[in-house]
Design an enzyme around this catalytic site. Structure first.
Site, PDB file in Angstrom:
ATOM      1  N   TYR A  68      45.137  47.469  30.983  1.00 16.74           N
ATOM      2  CA  TYR A  68      45.840  47.669  32.250  1.00 16.74           C
ATOM      3  C   TYR A  68      47.194  46.940  32.211  1.00 16.74           C
ATOM      4  O   TYR A  68      47.612  46.462  31.159  1.00 16.74           O
ATOM      5  CB  TYR A  68      44.945  47.233  33.405  1.00 16.74           C
ATOM      6  CG  TYR A  68      43.694  48.084  33.518  1.00 16.74           C
ATOM      7  CD1 TYR A  68      43.782  49.450  33.781  1.00 16.74           C
ATOM      8  CD2 TYR A  68      42.427  47.537  33.313  1.00 16.74           C
ATOM      9  CE1 TYR A  68      42.641  50.247  33.848  1.00 16.74           C
ATOM     10  CE2 TYR A  68      41.285  48.327  33.378  1.00 16.74           C
ATOM     11  CZ  TYR A  68      41.393  49.680  33.642  1.00 16.74           C
ATOM     12  OH  TYR A  68      40.269  50.469  33.689  1.00 16.74           O
ATOM     13  N   ARG A  72      41.213  37.184  33.312  1.00 21.11           N
ATOM     14  CA  ARG A  72      40.385  37.987  32.404  1.00 21.11           C
ATOM     15  C   ARG A  72      41.296  38.660  31.380  1.00 21.11           C
ATOM     16  O   ARG A  72      42.328  39.234  31.745  1.00 21.11           O
ATOM     17  CB  ARG A  72      39.599  39.042  33.189  1.00 21.11           C
ATOM     18  CG  ARG A  72      38.470  39.667  32.370  1.00 21.11           C
ATOM     19  CD  ARG A  72      37.634  40.612  33.194  1.00 21.11           C
ATOM     20  NE  ARG A  72      36.249  40.597  32.764  1.00 21.11           N
ATOM     21  CZ  ARG A  72      35.503  41.702  32.607  1.00 21.11           C
ATOM     22  NH1 ARG A  72      36.008  42.894  32.836  1.00 21.11           N
ATOM     23  NH2 ARG A  72      34.254  41.605  32.215  1.00 21.11           N
ATOM     24  N   HIS A  93      43.116  40.489  36.706  1.00 19.31           N
ATOM     25  CA  HIS A  93      42.665  41.424  35.674  1.00 19.31           C
ATOM     26  C   HIS A  93      43.779  41.612  34.650  1.00 19.31           C
ATOM     27  O   HIS A  93      44.705  42.392  34.850  1.00 19.31           O
ATOM     28  CB  HIS A  93      42.299  42.761  36.322  1.00 19.31           C
ATOM     29  CG  HIS A  93      41.433  43.634  35.459  1.00 19.31           C
ATOM     30  ND1 HIS A  93      41.350  43.493  34.095  1.00 19.31           N
ATOM     31  CD2 HIS A  93      40.600  44.667  35.776  1.00 19.31           C
ATOM     32  CE1 HIS A  93      40.507  44.398  33.610  1.00 19.31           C
ATOM     33  NE2 HIS A  93      40.048  45.118  34.613  1.00 19.31           N
ATOM     34  N   GLY A  98      26.455  41.991  33.885  1.00 25.22           N
ATOM     35  CA  GLY A  98      27.049  43.205  34.427  1.00 25.22           C
ATOM     36  C   GLY A  98      26.035  44.236  34.851  1.00 25.22           C
ATOM     37  O   GLY A  98      25.446  44.152  35.927  1.00 25.22           O
ATOM     38  N   THR A 120      33.756  48.273  38.278  1.00 26.40           N
ATOM     39  CA  THR A 120      34.396  49.289  39.103  1.00 26.40           C
ATOM     40  C   THR A 120      33.343  50.182  39.749  1.00 26.40           C
ATOM     41  O   THR A 120      32.476  50.720  39.064  1.00 26.40           O
ATOM     42  CB  THR A 120      35.348  50.146  38.251  1.00 26.40           C
ATOM     43  OG1 THR A 120      36.304  49.290  37.640  1.00 26.40           O
ATOM     44  CG2 THR A 120      36.057  51.181  39.097  1.00 26.40           C
TER      45      THR A 120
END
Length: 354
Positions: A185, A232, A180, A322, A31
């Site tokens: 979430y 994911r 996602h 990452g 993000t």
């Protein structure tokens, strides 16, 4: 640090899904919040940011989380994939990546209850059940709002929004999408017992709670093809980072069964520590491989040496990197030339696009 000659698997060209990749290295989704906050449109700074990673030779780039609707928003400055203006802006990014010979997929995202009505157009956040997340919102620094339990009609609408966002991604030139389903979430809120207390077909035991995820997967696969879709998923959540599944191996079996039922071919388990030993001397990725023979993307503090070992062992098929890629747009060049990467510094690299 190992040189290129000892990282043959890491740098090996490979065909994965619909993609011919230069190597087995993936840029993990991270993000960034640099899109226009009002429109969700990405600018030239984002174009340059992804172009640099593609020019360095990253095999597959997964974008930052990109919301499927205004109500899916949980952070200021996140990009979207639901308007024509957003699609056209992303086209500049995908063109740049393809000009450098790279591949890029969009991570499509709905944050569910991890939001606030000030971010979702004045409407309450949506979730599996009307249960407020605990804690303070990252970056926004306000308590989470009480979400609205989604009706079956709203569930179908959101599933359609995932499918439309996937279609929009292809229109924008992306090579595919990652759904996602991690981090606490929306999809993960349906998957988790403490955020899903429904009594209909979307609630109940884990197999039943996975129904929403399966329906999203089927809808997206129908419009873009299974060879262009990654899912994911995770244990940990943004609001509960230390959460762990109680019966790890049984949970993995249920997830894998759901993946098979939905037709997905590529999975990406999200964890902070790839090497953490969990059960019977095995890591989660080794347990996943026990039940899943198709593509696994590994992540969680991987370095080239650790990734090479896992790739050779067949535990994973692709290795996602990452934070080092936030600080080093030339990460692979440094590895190939035995130059130490710049250490990631959140006070510097998180606040600016390099």
């Amino acid at each position: 640090m190992k040189s290129k000659t000892t990282l043959d698997k890491f740098f090996e060209p490979v065909e994965i899904g619909a993609w011919q990749l230069k190597n087995r290295v993936v840029m993990a989704p991270m993000t960034r919040c640099f899109a226009d906050d009002e429109t969700g449109v990405v600018g030239d700074d984002i174009v340059a940011y992804y172009r640099k990673r593609a020019a360095d030779g990253i095999g597959l780039i997964i974008t930052e989380g990109t919301i499927i609707s205004p109500r899916g928003k949980g952070y200021s400055g996140v990009p979207g994939l639901y308007t024509k203006e957003q699609i056209n802006a992303w086209r500049k990014v995908t063109d740049a990546v393809h000009q450098e010979g790279g591949k890029i997929i969009a991570q499509i995202w709905h944050v569910g209850r991890l939001s606030h009505h000030e971010l979702t157009g004045g409407l309450p956040p949506q979730s599996a059940s009307a249960i407020r997340a605990e804690g303070i919102m990252p970056r926004y620094r306000k308590p989470y709002d009480l979400p609205q339990e989604m009706s079956k009609i709203e569930i179908k609408e959101v599933i359609s929004e995932y499918a439309q966002a996937a279609k929009n991604a292809i229109e924008a030139g992306f090579d595919g999408v990652e759904i996602h389903g991690a981090g606490g979430y929306l999809i993960d809120q349906f998957n988790s017992d403490f955020s899903n207390q429904r009594s209909d077909e979307y609630g109940g035991n884990l197999k039943q709670r996975l129904t929403f995820m399966k329906e999203v997967l089927r809808a997206v696969i129908e419009v873009v093809g299974a060879n262009r879709v990654v899912i994911r998923f995770s244990e940990g959540k943004i609001d509960q980072p230390h959460y762990r599944w109680e019966d790890l191996e049984a949970t993995i079996r249920d997830f894998v069964e759901a993946f098979h039922e939905s037709g997905v071919e590529m999975i990406h388990f999200s964890t902070l520590d790839f090497s953490e030993v969990r059960e019977d001397g095995k890591t989660i990725f080794q347990l996943l491989r026990k039940y899943w023979s198709k593509v696994i993307i590994g992540v969680g503090g991987l370095n080239p040496t650790k990734a090479e070992e896992a790739l050779i062992a067949g535990t994973i098929d692709l290795a996602a990197i990452g934070r080092p890629l936030l600080a080093n747009p030339d990460y692979l060049s440094r590895i190939k030339n035995d130059i130490s990467p710049i250490s990631y510094d959140s006070t510097k690299h998180l606040l600016k696009l390099y």
